[in-house]
Design a protein around this motif. Sequence first.
Motif, PDB file in Angstrom:
ATOM      1  N   SER A  11      85.591 -27.006 -64.151  1.00 28.53           N
ATOM      2  CA  SER A  11      84.628 -25.904 -64.221  1.00 28.53           C
ATOM      3  C   SER A  11      85.187 -24.732 -65.017  1.00 28.53           C
ATOM      4  O   SER A  11      86.366 -24.403 -64.915  1.00 28.53           O
ATOM      5  CB  SER A  11      84.268 -25.435 -62.813  1.00 28.53           C
ATOM      6  OG  SER A  11      83.725 -26.510 -62.070  1.00 28.53           O
ATOM      7  N   TYR A  32      84.010 -20.607 -66.646  1.00 32.38           N
ATOM      8  CA  TYR A  32      83.133 -19.471 -66.359  1.00 32.38           C
ATOM      9  C   TYR A  32      83.350 -18.363 -67.393  1.00 32.38           C
ATOM     10  O   TYR A  32      84.460 -18.181 -67.888  1.00 32.38           O
ATOM     11  CB  TYR A  32      83.455 -18.890 -64.971  1.00 32.38           C
ATOM     12  CG  TYR A  32      83.527 -19.915 -63.858  1.00 32.38           C
ATOM     13  CD1 TYR A  32      84.690 -20.663 -63.657  1.00 32.38           C
ATOM     14  CD2 TYR A  32      82.452 -20.125 -63.006  1.00 32.38           C
ATOM     15  CE1 TYR A  32      84.762 -21.607 -62.632  1.00 32.38           C
ATOM     16  CE2 TYR A  32      82.522 -21.061 -61.979  1.00 32.38           C
ATOM     17  CZ  TYR A  32      83.675 -21.792 -61.802  1.00 32.38           C
ATOM     18  OH  TYR A  32      83.744 -22.726 -60.789  1.00 32.38           O
ATOM     19  N   TYR A  43      78.177 -20.279 -66.498  1.00 39.45           N
ATOM     20  CA  TYR A  43      79.236 -21.146 -66.060  1.00 39.45           C
ATOM     21  C   TYR A  43      78.915 -22.590 -66.428  1.00 39.45           C
ATOM     22  O   TYR A  43      77.769 -22.923 -66.728  1.00 39.45           O
ATOM     23  CB  TYR A  43      79.497 -21.010 -64.557  1.00 39.45           C
ATOM     24  CG  TYR A  43      78.380 -21.480 -63.651  1.00 39.45           C
ATOM     25  CD1 TYR A  43      77.292 -20.655 -63.394  1.00 39.45           C
ATOM     26  CD2 TYR A  43      78.425 -22.722 -63.028  1.00 39.45           C
ATOM     27  CE1 TYR A  43      76.272 -21.065 -62.560  1.00 39.45           C
ATOM     28  CE2 TYR A  43      77.417 -23.142 -62.193  1.00 39.45           C
ATOM     29  CZ  TYR A  43      76.343 -22.308 -61.951  1.00 39.45           C
ATOM     30  OH  TYR A  43      75.322 -22.726 -61.121  1.00 39.45           O
ATOM     31  N   ALA A  59      79.812 -26.257 -64.767  1.00 42.06           N
ATOM     32  CA  ALA A  59      80.413 -26.976 -63.641  1.00 42.06           C
ATOM     33  C   ALA A  59      81.262 -28.143 -64.122  1.00 42.06           C
ATOM     34  O   ALA A  59      82.278 -28.475 -63.507  1.00 42.06           O
ATOM     35  CB  ALA A  59      79.329 -27.457 -62.694  1.00 42.06           C
ATOM     36  N   GLY A  72      84.748 -28.199 -59.006  1.00 45.55           N
ATOM     37  CA  GLY A  72      83.892 -27.059 -58.693  1.00 45.55           C
ATOM     38  C   GLY A  72      83.345 -27.058 -57.287  1.00 45.55           C
ATOM     39  O   GLY A  72      83.180 -26.016 -56.688  1.00 45.55           O
ATOM     40  N   PHE A  73      83.103 -28.215 -56.704  1.00 46.19           N
ATOM     41  CA  PHE A  73      82.463 -28.232 -55.407  1.00 46.19           C
ATOM     42  C   PHE A  73      83.454 -28.110 -54.254  1.00 46.19           C
ATOM     43  O   PHE A  73      83.069 -28.142 -53.112  1.00 46.19           O
ATOM     44  CB  PHE A  73      81.643 -29.520 -55.241  1.00 46.19           C
ATOM     45  CG  PHE A  73      82.428 -30.770 -55.515  1.00 46.19           C
ATOM     46  CD1 PHE A  73      82.328 -31.401 -56.744  1.00 46.19           C
ATOM     47  CD2 PHE A  73      83.274 -31.318 -54.568  1.00 46.19           C
ATOM     48  CE1 PHE A  73      83.045 -32.548 -57.032  1.00 46.19           C
ATOM     49  CE2 PHE A  73      83.998 -32.467 -54.831  1.00 46.19           C
ATOM     50  CZ  PHE A  73      83.882 -33.084 -56.062  1.00 46.19           C
ATOM     51  N   SER A  74      84.711 -27.976 -54.537  1.00 48.28           N
ATOM     52  CA  SER A  74      85.692 -27.899 -53.457  1.00 48.28           C
ATOM     53  C   SER A  74      86.335 -26.526 -53.355  1.00 48.28           C
ATOM     54  O   SER A  74      87.381 -26.369 -52.753  1.00 48.28           O
ATOM     55  CB  SER A  74      86.761 -28.971 -53.628  1.00 48.28           C
ATOM     56  OG  SER A  74      87.485 -28.755 -54.822  1.00 48.28           O
ATOM     57  N   ASN A  75      85.705 -25.494 -53.956  1.00 51.12           N
ATOM     58  CA  ASN A  75      86.172 -24.123 -53.795  1.00 51.12           C
ATOM     59  C   ASN A  75      87.633 -23.951 -54.164  1.00 51.12           C
ATOM     60  O   ASN A  75      88.440 -23.451 -53.386  1.00 51.12           O
ATOM     61  CB  ASN A  75      85.928 -23.643 -52.362  1.00 51.12           C
ATOM     62  CG  ASN A  75      84.459 -23.454 -52.083  1.00 51.12           C
ATOM     63  OD1 ASN A  75      83.678 -23.179 -52.996  1.00 51.12           O
ATOM     64  ND2 ASN A  75      84.063 -23.616 -50.846  1.00 51.12           N
ATOM     65  N   GLN A  76      87.975 -24.351 -55.345  1.00 53.83           N
ATOM     66  CA  GLN A  76      89.323 -24.121 -55.835  1.00 53.83           C
ATOM     67  C   GLN A  76      89.404 -22.739 -56.498  1.00 53.83           C
ATOM     68  O   GLN A  76      88.418 -22.230 -57.012  1.00 53.83           O
ATOM     69  CB  GLN A  76      89.702 -25.201 -56.856  1.00 53.83           C
ATOM     70  CG  GLN A  76      89.800 -26.584 -56.259  1.00 53.83           C
ATOM     71  CD  GLN A  76      90.826 -26.642 -55.148  1.00 53.83           C
ATOM     72  OE1 GLN A  76      91.971 -26.225 -55.323  1.00 53.83           O
ATOM     73  NE2 GLN A  76      90.421 -27.137 -53.988  1.00 53.83           N
ATOM     74  N   PRO A  77      90.581 -22.110 -56.469  1.00 54.22           N
ATOM     75  CA  PRO A  77      90.716 -20.779 -57.060  1.00 54.22           C
ATOM     76  C   PRO A  77      90.384 -20.784 -58.548  1.00 54.22           C
ATOM     77  O   PRO A  77      90.626 -21.773 -59.240  1.00 54.22           O
ATOM     78  CB  PRO A  77      92.198 -20.457 -56.841  1.00 54.22           C
ATOM     79  CG  PRO A  77      92.634 -21.331 -55.730  1.00 54.22           C
ATOM     80  CD  PRO A  77      91.812 -22.579 -55.849  1.00 54.22           C
ATOM     81  N   GLN A  78      89.833 -19.679 -59.004  1.00 56.69           N
ATOM     82  CA  GLN A  78      89.576 -19.514 -60.424  1.00 56.69           C
ATOM     83  C   GLN A  78      90.755 -18.801 -61.073  1.00 56.69           C
ATOM     84  O   GLN A  78      91.276 -17.823 -60.539  1.00 56.69           O
ATOM     85  CB  GLN A  78      88.283 -18.729 -60.645  1.00 56.69           C
ATOM     86  CG  GLN A  78      87.056 -19.513 -60.200  1.00 56.69           C
ATOM     87  CD  GLN A  78      85.749 -18.846 -60.594  1.00 56.69           C
ATOM     88  OE1 GLN A  78      85.718 -17.936 -61.414  1.00 56.69           O
ATOM     89  NE2 GLN A  78      84.663 -19.306 -59.995  1.00 56.69           N
TER      90      GLN A  78
END
Lengths: 114, 114
Positions: B31, B33, B48, B50, B97-103
């Motif tokens: 992902s 952004y 963004y 994904a 993207g669907f596992s809430n990893q840090p940006q």
Amino acid sequence: GENVEQHPSTLSVQEGDSAVIKCTYSDSASNYFPWYKQELGKRPQLIIDIRSNVGEKKDQRIAVTLNKTAKHFSLHITETQPEDSAVYFCAAVENTGTASKLTFGTGTRLQVTL
Amino acid sequence: NAGVTQTPKFQVLKTGQSMTLQCAQDMNHNSMYWYRQDPGMGLRLIYYSASEGTTDKGEVPNGYNVSRLNKREFSLRLESAAPSQTSVYFCASSGQGFSNQPQHFGDGTRLSIL
């Protein structure tokens, strides 16, 4: 969509004191809450994060607490040092199923004075 | 390991000119952004992606277009620049993207439109 409010906008503390920054969010489906530190002219850098299945997380002098019922989370910095001076942003993540969309608070400028 | 690389770092444009901001990441993230940062308003999501081949609008997409060229690269285009688009632009990337990893953020592009 998500709305994140952050307080205070500025915070001045003496070296060695504690600092607390508070954020509220609107979307009960948000499940990931990172905190970023941004020094002047630099990129935002992740300092700590918390997921919705945890109420508190600590990393040395930094801690984050989460109250899902009240929809608020806070950053706590203990024994502040001059190098902690920066702008801090909270964020809440809306999981769309295909991507994680961050909504940021408006930032808190922390100044640690000697 | 460079992380997220943005080019250019600074740019001055005249109203009506077009330009493309480039972003590349070497962390094999799915992902990517684009954000803009204005004083007192935190970071706001423009667009963004994904995953490779998909793009979606964020909070403030008007006046911008994006292209996910491949897994590594995600560009932001201003077709007809306006003074209101004067800002600092940050690119970021994250893992699944669907596992809430840090940006993770790039160093930013400081864009001024006269």
